[in-house]
Enzyme design. Structure first.
Site, mmCIF file in Angstrom:
data_model
loop_
_atom_site.group_PDB
_atom_site.id
_atom_site.type_symbol
_atom_site.label_atom_id
_atom_site.label_comp_id
_atom_site.label_asym_id
_atom_site.label_seq_id
_atom_site.Cartn_x
_atom_site.Cartn_y
_atom_site.Cartn_z
ATOM 1 N N ASP A 93 -27.394 53.089 79.656
ATOM 2 C CA ASP A 93 -26.338 52.109 79.916
ATOM 3 C C ASP A 93 -25.739 51.699 78.572
ATOM 4 O O ASP A 93 -26.451 51.627 77.567
ATOM 5 C CB ASP A 93 -26.919 50.850 80.568
ATOM 6 C CG ASP A 93 -27.259 51.025 82.036
ATOM 7 O OD1 ASP A 93 -27.287 52.169 82.525
ATOM 8 O OD2 ASP A 93 -27.507 50.000 82.703
ATOM 9 N N HIS A 139 -32.660 58.150 78.682
ATOM 10 C CA HIS A 139 -32.994 59.294 79.525
ATOM 11 C C HIS A 139 -32.373 60.572 78.964
ATOM 12 O O HIS A 139 -31.464 60.517 78.126
ATOM 13 C CB HIS A 139 -32.482 59.036 80.946
ATOM 14 C CG HIS A 139 -33.068 57.806 81.580
ATOM 15 N ND1 HIS A 139 -33.999 57.855 82.587
ATOM 16 C CD2 HIS A 139 -32.865 56.481 81.333
ATOM 17 C CE1 HIS A 139 -34.344 56.621 82.931
ATOM 18 N NE2 HIS A 139 -33.666 55.777 82.188
ATOM 19 N N SER A 171 -29.356 48.445 70.082
ATOM 20 C CA SER A 171 -29.702 49.742 69.513
ATOM 21 C C SER A 171 -28.726 50.781 70.035
ATOM 22 O O SER A 171 -27.789 50.451 70.756
ATOM 23 C CB SER A 171 -31.146 50.110 69.900
ATOM 24 O OG SER A 171 -31.435 49.678 71.210
#
Length: 304
Positions: free
Chosen positions: A122, A178, A265
């Site tokens: 995201d 991911h 991050s």
């Protein structure tokens, strides 16, 4: 607009879901503007904030049971969707447990097709069609040093002219990342460095933060996209980058790769020249100097 005004301008991004250009609500904005825009603030960053001990200390604080008291106000203030959570919002024993929470699989469907690449996280995504030629990273005139970023002249030569996606996570985002494609994943390797903010408020002034910060690199060999790189970049108050996959195994697109402990991050994905065509909205918004907000698992590009 003067250079200084560009540094200080609000962070705007294109929201893929709403179709609108929006202004980011920055967590800790006043401190970030002082730390990276004020001479005394920059000195403070050099002496303390960028140091690994500072982020480890802050991460330790977010691991303490008392930090769980921050969860409910954070959810309320930033409108975090609790319906996506795999566990109940009141089940977390610390703020960090909430921060790297898992989501229901149905909350992030994965774009189908072996020739389709997905967003790894995201966040707000900046697409760079040719990393060797671009000079507009967050502000015009900044060029990317691929050799320093990858920590290897040989890898940089292999990926020269390639495409890069910078996926920037804010503290309010889901903080697991991911695999964007299926393939065989190599070992996660640490490239040591400092820990500065990766907010555009900092990157507008110093793009080299991306290759000076601590990073974790994984090479993936994909049948569809060829050899590509997934690189996590640590940042101020990120207590750690924690891989959750087994090196040497085949991984499916969308499979869990790891998670960040507390802090903003980013995850970068690097493809070889001619391996991927990023989606039109990513390229159009990047040309205007904007990131695109999208969620993990959504399509970001296709095999050329």
């Amino acid at each position: 607009m003067s250079q200084n005004k560009l540094f200080e301008a609000p962070i705007e991004f294109f929201n893929r879901h709403s179709g609108e250009v929006e202004t980011e609500s920055v967590y800790g904005e006043a401190f970030l503007r002082w730390a990276y825009g004020n001479p005394l603030g920059r000195l403070t960053v050099e002496l303390a904030v960028k140091r690994l001990w500072f982020s480890r200390w802050y991460g330790w604080r977010m691991d303490q049971p008392a930090s769980s008291e921050k969860v409910a106000p954070f959810i309320r203030d930033y409108g975090v969707n609790v319906d996506d959570f795999l566990d109940s919002a009141d089940s977390y024993g610390s703020f960090n447990e909430f921060f790297y929470r898992k989501l229901k699989p149905s909350a992030r469907p994965i774009a189908v097709g072996e020739t389709v690449a997905a967003f790894p996280a995201d966040g707000r995504h900046l697409a760079i069609e040719n990393v060797s030629a671009a000079d507009s990273f967050y502000i015009k005139g900044q060029r990317f040093d691929l050799a320093k970023f990858l920590g290897s002249d040989e890898l940089a030569a292999e990926f020269e002219g390639g495409s890069m996606l910078i996926s920037r996570l804010c503290p309010v985002d889901y903080h697991r990342y991911h695999f964007p494609v299926s393939g065989k994943a190599g070992a996660a390797r640490i490239l040591d460095g400092s820990l500065r903010s990766v907010s555009p408020l900092a990157l507008r002034r110093k793009l080299s933060i991306l290759w000076e910060n601590r990073r974790m690199m994984t090479e993936v060999q994909s049948d569809a996209f060829g050899k590509m790189i997934v690189m996590e970049v640590g940042a101020t108050c990120v207590g750690g980058m924690h891989p959750t996959f087994e090196a040497g195994n085949h991984v499916e697109k969308g499979a869990d790769k790891g998670y960040f402990s507390f802090g903003g991050s980013c995850v970068t994905t690097v493809y070889k020249k001619g391996a991927i065509r990023f989606d039109d909205d990513l390229l159009e918004q990047a040309a205007a100097g904007r990131e695109v907000y999208a969620k993990m698992g959504e399509q970001c590009g296709v095999v050329v």
